[in-house]
Write a protein that holds these residues in place. Structure first.
Motif, PDB file in Angstrom:
ATOM      1  N   GLN A  48     -86.424 -15.490  -3.212  1.00  0.00           N
ATOM      2  CA  GLN A  48     -87.730 -15.778  -3.806  1.00  0.00           C
ATOM      3  C   GLN A  48     -87.619 -16.866  -4.877  1.00  0.00           C
ATOM      4  O   GLN A  48     -86.539 -17.080  -5.438  1.00  0.00           O
ATOM      5  N   SER A 106     -95.470 -21.705 -14.547  1.00  0.00           N
ATOM      6  CA  SER A 106     -96.663 -21.365 -13.772  1.00  0.00           C
ATOM      7  C   SER A 106     -97.826 -20.991 -14.703  1.00  0.00           C
ATOM      8  O   SER A 106     -98.976 -21.382 -14.473  1.00  0.00           O
ATOM      9  N   GLU A 111    -100.444 -23.383 -11.883  1.00  0.00           N
ATOM     10  CA  GLU A 111     -99.969 -23.485 -10.494  1.00  0.00           C
ATOM     11  C   GLU A 111     -99.383 -22.135 -10.076  1.00  0.00           C
ATOM     12  O   GLU A 111     -98.421 -21.673 -10.683  1.00  0.00           O
ATOM     13  N   ILE A 113     -97.323 -19.043  -8.310  1.00  0.00           N
ATOM     14  CA  ILE A 113     -95.954 -18.952  -7.795  1.00  0.00           C
ATOM     15  C   ILE A 113     -96.014 -18.776  -6.282  1.00  0.00           C
ATOM     16  O   ILE A 113     -96.804 -17.970  -5.779  1.00  0.00           O
ATOM     17  N   ARG A 114     -95.199 -19.541  -5.581  1.00  0.00           N
ATOM     18  CA  ARG A 114     -95.215 -19.447  -4.117  1.00  0.00           C
ATOM     19  C   ARG A 114     -94.202 -18.424  -3.633  1.00  0.00           C
ATOM     20  O   ARG A 114     -93.113 -18.775  -3.196  1.00  0.00           O
ATOM     21  N   TRP A 115     -94.576 -17.145  -3.705  1.00  0.00           N
ATOM     22  CA  TRP A 115     -93.714 -16.075  -3.201  1.00  0.00           C
ATOM     23  C   TRP A 115     -93.573 -16.212  -1.694  1.00  0.00           C
ATOM     24  O   TRP A 115     -94.532 -16.594  -1.019  1.00  0.00           O
ATOM     25  N   ILE A 116     -92.419 -15.897  -1.186  1.00  0.00           N
ATOM     26  CA  ILE A 116     -92.215 -15.973   0.268  1.00  0.00           C
ATOM     27  C   ILE A 116     -92.517 -14.627   0.904  1.00  0.00           C
ATOM     28  O   ILE A 116     -91.999 -13.590   0.473  1.00  0.00           O
ATOM     29  N   ARG A 117     -93.368 -14.670   1.894  1.00  0.00           N
ATOM     30  CA  ARG A 117     -93.833 -13.469   2.565  1.00  0.00           C
ATOM     31  C   ARG A 117     -92.685 -12.783   3.315  1.00  0.00           C
ATOM     32  O   ARG A 117     -91.960 -13.429   4.064  1.00  0.00           O
TER      33      ARG A 117
END
Ligand code: HEC
Ligand code: HEC
Ligand code: HEC
Ligand code: HEC
Ligand code: HEC
Length: 215
Positions: A48, A106, A111, A113-117
């Motif tokens: 992550q 963030s 912006e 947070i680009r959590w990964i699915r």
């Protein structure tokens, strides 16, 4: 023109077409069902963008799942927390830690947070959290004990067979509704009787109809 064949024969082609269609679908399904590898994705554990730990936050600190996955009881999606939820603590806690730097950035920039699915069912299969957690199925039945996970890991295949296995026999999974998010819940002493009563009281009969999950 004289009728040579009885009236119903006019409908034959349609029956044939429908029957052929149905058996194609059923055949395809059987092939898929029996030959698809059941555990393809189990163990999937992406890195992550922030080393956020469930073991620490949900385990040691004992924060309830719903503090961050706020919509899990009311809608299809469990949802992920916005940066602000983390900042309730991290505005003060561990501000100097390098692992928290991206979180503070963030918060500054807005912006997300680009959590990964990690868990994802395909678009053609409908899944809904609230119908499960409001009927006594706890998070751990499907996600394992996340308080033992530094990083979230897929522990169940999320295959159709997995869904159906439980829909056919959900009994071992039922919990009192106030124990849904308890990570290490001690089972009731007599699960069979508990399940019978629970199903009756909450009128539970999980569907195995295709249309329940494929709209
Ligand atoms: C303090 C906030 C917080 C708490 C408390 C929390 N989580 Fe999470 N959870 C997150 C964040 C952030 C992510 C996304 C990053 C990740 O996957 O680790 C996440 C991801 C997940 C995922 C994977 C989502 C996906 O991408 O498929 C599951 C499953 C999950 N949490 C279950 C739980 C359960 C069960 C509990 C309670 C025992 C819990 N969480 C408590 C913040 C939290
Ligand atoms: C209820 C308060 C609370 C919330 C909410 C919270 N944290 Fe934490 N977090 C802590 C505490 C306490 C620590 C331990 C700090 C330490 O070890 O010095 C910590 C540690 C961390 C660390 C490790 C810091 C280090 O130096 O190892 C990271 C990364 C982190 N949190 C990210 C998050 C993220 C991302 C969220 C939101 C999804 C979040 N936290 C929500 C209290 C919280
Ligand atoms: C019956 C199985 C089941 C139960 C019970 C369950 N989940 Fe899930 N969870 C899933 C599946 C399947 C997905 C993937 C859903 C999708 O792709 O739409 C998922 C996805 C998630 C995600 C990713 C984000 C999202 O909104 O989809 C989070 C976070 C999550 N679950 C947390 C929880 C928490 C917290 C609980 C308990 C309160 C819980 N889940 C109970 C099966 C379950
Ligand atoms: C651990 C057990 C369990 C698992 C795994 C599970 N379910 Fe369920 N599901 C249930 C129970 C219990 C209900 C509630 C049935 C009721 O209210 O009568 C339910 C209800 C549903 C419903 C609402 C329709 C209905 O039957 O009432 C849908 C849709 C659904 N599940 C889809 C899924 C999908 C898709 C998966 C796999 C990704 C899945 N479920 C995995 C136990 C489970
Ligand atoms: C309880 C929920 C549930 C029910 C009931 C259900 N399905 Fe599914 N089905 C799923 C899920 C979840 C997937 C996606 C599995 C995956 O990603 O591997 C799926 C996948 C499929 C696929 C795609 C196979 C492939 O190649 O990936 C077909 C076709 C299918 N289902 C047909 C059916 C038919 C026909 C029925 C009725 C006999 C049915 N399903 C009943 C949950 C369900």
């Amino acid at each position: 023109m004289a009728e040579i064949f009885p009236e119903w024969v006019n409908d034959v082609p349609r029956y044939v077409v429908i029957a052929a269609g149905v058996s194609l679908v059923a055949g395809g399904l059987a092939v898929w069902y029996f030959f698809s590898p059941e555990y393809t994705d189990v163990g999937y554990k992406p890195r992550q963008p922030i080393p956020y730990s469930h073991e620490l936050h949900a385990g040691e600190l004992g924060i309830d799942c719903r503090y961050c996955h706020a919509s899990v009881e009311t809608s299809a999606a469990a949802s992920l927390p916005p940066t602000q939820t983390c900042m309730n603590c991290h505005a003060l806690v561990a501000r100097d830690s390098p692992s928290v730097a991206a979180l503070l950035r963030s918060a500054d920039t807005g912006e997300p947070i680009r959590w990964i699915r990690v868990h994802k069912t395909p678009d053609y299969a409908y899944f809904n959290h609230s119908v499960h957690v409001r009927k006594g199925i706890g998070c751990a039945s499907c996600h394992g004990d996340v308080t033992e996970m530094e990083e979230i890991e897929l522990v169940e295949p999320l295959s159709m067979r997995w869904c159906l296995d439980c829909h056919r026999n959900p009994d071992p999974h039922f919990r009192p509704l106030d124990q849904i998010t308890t990570p290490k819940w001690a089972r009731v002493s007599d699960p069979a009787t508990f399940a019978e009563t629970f199903k009756r009281d909450h009128r539970i009969a999980p569907s195995t109809e295709c249309s329940a999950c494929h709209h």
